[in-house]
Scaffold this motif. Structure first.
Motif, short mmCIF file in Angstrom:
data_model
loop_
_atom_site.label_atom_id
_atom_site.label_comp_id
_atom_site.label_asym_id
_atom_site.label_seq_id
_atom_site.Cartn_x
_atom_site.Cartn_y
_atom_site.Cartn_z
N ALA A 131 14.75 26.23 -115.80
CA ALA A 131 15.55 27.15 -114.97
C ALA A 131 16.19 26.42 -113.80
O ALA A 131 17.34 26.71 -113.43
N ALA A 132 15.49 25.46 -113.21
CA ALA A 132 16.05 24.72 -112.08
C ALA A 132 17.24 23.86 -112.52
O ALA A 132 18.26 23.78 -111.81
N ILE A 133 17.13 23.24 -113.69
CA ILE A 133 18.24 22.41 -114.17
C ILE A 133 19.45 23.28 -114.50
O ILE A 133 20.59 22.94 -114.19
N ARG A 134 19.22 24.43 -115.15
CA ARG A 134 20.32 25.34 -115.47
C ARG A 134 20.98 25.87 -114.20
O ARG A 134 22.21 26.04 -114.15
N ALA A 135 20.18 26.17 -113.19
CA ALA A 135 20.74 26.68 -111.94
C ALA A 135 21.59 25.61 -111.25
O ALA A 135 22.65 25.90 -110.69
N LYS A 136 21.13 24.36 -111.30
CA LYS A 136 21.91 23.28 -110.72
C LYS A 136 23.22 23.07 -111.47
O LYS A 136 24.27 22.83 -110.88
N GLN A 137 23.17 23.22 -112.80
CA GLN A 137 24.39 23.11 -113.61
C GLN A 137 25.36 24.24 -113.28
O GLN A 137 26.57 24.01 -113.15
N ALA A 138 24.86 25.46 -113.16
CA ALA A 138 25.72 26.60 -112.83
C ALA A 138 26.34 26.45 -111.45
O ALA A 138 27.50 26.81 -111.23
N ASP A 166 23.46 19.39 -118.86
CA ASP A 166 23.27 20.17 -120.09
C ASP A 166 22.33 19.44 -121.05
O ASP A 166 21.44 20.05 -121.64
N LYS A 167 22.52 18.14 -121.21
CA LYS A 167 21.62 17.35 -122.07
C LYS A 167 20.21 17.33 -121.50
O LYS A 167 19.23 17.42 -122.25
N LYS A 168 20.13 17.22 -120.19
CA LYS A 168 18.82 17.21 -119.54
C LYS A 168 18.10 18.54 -119.71
O LYS A 168 16.87 18.58 -119.94
N ALA A 169 18.85 19.64 -119.64
CA ALA A 169 18.25 20.96 -119.80
C ALA A 169 17.77 21.19 -121.22
O ALA A 169 16.70 21.77 -121.45
N ARG A 170 18.54 20.74 -122.22
CA ARG A 170 18.11 20.91 -123.61
C ARG A 170 16.86 20.08 -123.91
O ARG A 170 16.00 20.51 -124.67
N LYS A 171 16.79 18.91 -123.31
CA LYS A 171 15.59 18.09 -123.48
C LYS A 171 14.38 18.76 -122.85
O LYS A 171 13.28 18.79 -123.43
N GLY A 223 15.19 27.21 -105.16
CA GLY A 223 14.60 27.51 -103.86
C GLY A 223 15.39 28.58 -103.14
O GLY A 223 16.28 29.22 -103.69
N TRP A 224 15.05 28.78 -101.86
CA TRP A 224 15.73 29.79 -101.06
C TRP A 224 17.08 29.27 -100.59
O TRP A 224 17.21 28.10 -100.24
N GLN A 225 18.07 30.14 -100.59
CA GLN A 225 19.39 29.77 -100.10
C GLN A 225 19.93 30.90 -99.25
O GLN A 225 19.54 32.06 -99.40
N ALA A 283 6.99 24.14 -117.17
CA ALA A 283 8.12 23.62 -117.94
C ALA A 283 9.30 24.58 -117.92
O ALA A 283 10.46 24.16 -117.85
N GLN A 284 9.02 25.89 -117.97
CA GLN A 284 10.08 26.89 -117.92
C GLN A 284 10.77 26.87 -116.55
O GLN A 284 12.00 27.05 -116.46
N ARG A 285 10.00 26.67 -115.50
CA ARG A 285 10.61 26.59 -114.16
C ARG A 285 11.51 25.36 -114.05
O ARG A 285 12.55 25.40 -113.38
N ARG A 286 11.13 24.28 -114.70
CA ARG A 286 11.96 23.08 -114.66
C ARG A 286 13.27 23.31 -115.40
O ARG A 286 14.34 22.89 -114.94
#
Length: 344
Positions: free
Chosen positions: A186-193, A158-163, A109-111, A181-184
């Motif tokens: 990307a959101a998990i990877r962004a949260k991990q980063a 990381d496990k959640k993103a690979r799934k 989202g916006w930050q 699905a791609q947006r989901r």
């Protein structure tokens, strides 16, 4: 920039949708374009690329145009020109003078990022030295015996993103379900980063407040994370194993930690990484058999026992704090080595 700023003034008088946007945000965009071309002509960067909708969307306001108020312990609100009051998650109290505020679009989202100067921050240390061994199992091991490990939610994400990536791979490309699905993912990877970056900031700040000089290994992360090619007989040999190692190295963020240390620490020294994990910090003997496994180090020469990462961190500190003494060759020694008779 000056020429385009004049054209912007004329354009804002003639076009309604250009006038509907904050003028300072447009001026910041023109300044960024001017800086990008200057870097290109100096050979410091590539040719500026046109911006695309949905890719690195961001705009900046001048600090004197915004107002920030805290609502409660978790939330605050900011007044942005041409937009109005916007509620945001306020993670800390602002101190000093606000210079600018950048609003950017991320997969989460916006930050908003608010820059301040003349802030009241704790000073970093200027004395003391420490060696840091960067690893995978133990991301940061210090020569004083303390260590820093990644929070558990990073591996879980990381496990959640690979799934989620496996789910996205089963969707039809170009469909709405594939895009969702791609947006989901990307959101998990962004949260991990974001979690990794927060941990890196906390760890490096704690280190730099204790030690003024930091000694690290000269590691080339880009070369270390290159994909394995295997062999002609077995193209897949060691490729999967190397891929897992590359993922683990990138998950820690060695380069990001090094960058933060360079602008936080009083002094950063980079040393040659060769044999730091095989050398005994007690007697100096180098033997690959001394490192029995990932965590144990037993010197084959003197029997010294220690944690392998801690032993490497001590070696890194010694290598960074030991001056290199160049041998001074006298005139008499030169004549002796050359075989010429001594001059009376």
């Amino acid at each position: 920039y000056v020429t385009q700023a004049r054209e912007l003034t004329i354009l804002r008088r003639e076009v309604d949708f250009v006038r509907a946007v904050s003028q300072t945000s447009q001026q910041y965009a023109l300044k960024a374009l001017d800086a990008a071309y200057r870097r290109f002509f100096k050979g410091l960067g590539g040719y500026p690329q046109p911006k695309k909708k949905g890719v690195n969307d961001a705009f900046t306001f001048n600090g004197r145009e915004i107002t920030v108020e805290r609502l409660n312990n978790r939330w605050g609100r900011v007044r942005l020109p041409k937009i109005g009051w916007v509620k945001f998650r306020m993670t800390r109290n602002l101190s000093g003078k606000i210079t600018e505020a950048t609003v950017s679009l991320t997969p989460l989202g916006w930050q908003i990022s608010i820059g301040c100067k003349d802030c009241d921050v704790q000073d970093f240390a200027t004395d003391g030295a420490v060696g840091i061994d960067r690893g995978v199992t133990v991301p940061l091991m210090l020569s004083d015996g303390s260590s820093y490990t990644l929070p558990g939610n990073i591996d879980a994400l990381d496990k959640k993103a690979r799934k989620a990536q496996r789910v996205a791979s089963r969707r039809k490309r170009g469909s709405r379900r594939h895009a969702k699905a791609q947006r989901r993912v990307a959101a998990i990877r962004a949260k991990q980063a974001r979690a990794r970056k927060h941990w890196s900031h906390v760890s490096t700040t704690d280190i730099c407040r204790k030690f003024g000089s930091v000694v690290i290994e000269r590691l080339r992360t880009r070369d270390m994370t290159k994909s394995a090619s295997g062999t002609m007989e077995n193209p897949g040999k060691n490729v999967a194993q190397k891929r897992g190692l590359n993922r683990a190295i990138l998950n820690v963020g060695w380069r990001q930690i090094e960058t933060m240390l360079f602008y936080k620490a009083h002094q950063v020294v980079k040393v040659d990484p060769r044999f730091t994990s095989q050398k005994c910090s007690c007697c100096g003997a180098v033997d690959s058999r001394s490192r029995e496994n990932q965590s144990r180090f037993v010197c084959t020469a003197c029997g010294f026992r220690a944690n392998a990462d801690h032993n490497a961190a001590v070696n890194i500190l010694h290598r960074g704090s030991t001056p290199i003494v160049e041998p001074q060759v006298t005139a008499a020694l030169k004549r002796e080595l050359s075989g010429k008779p001594e001059i009376p």
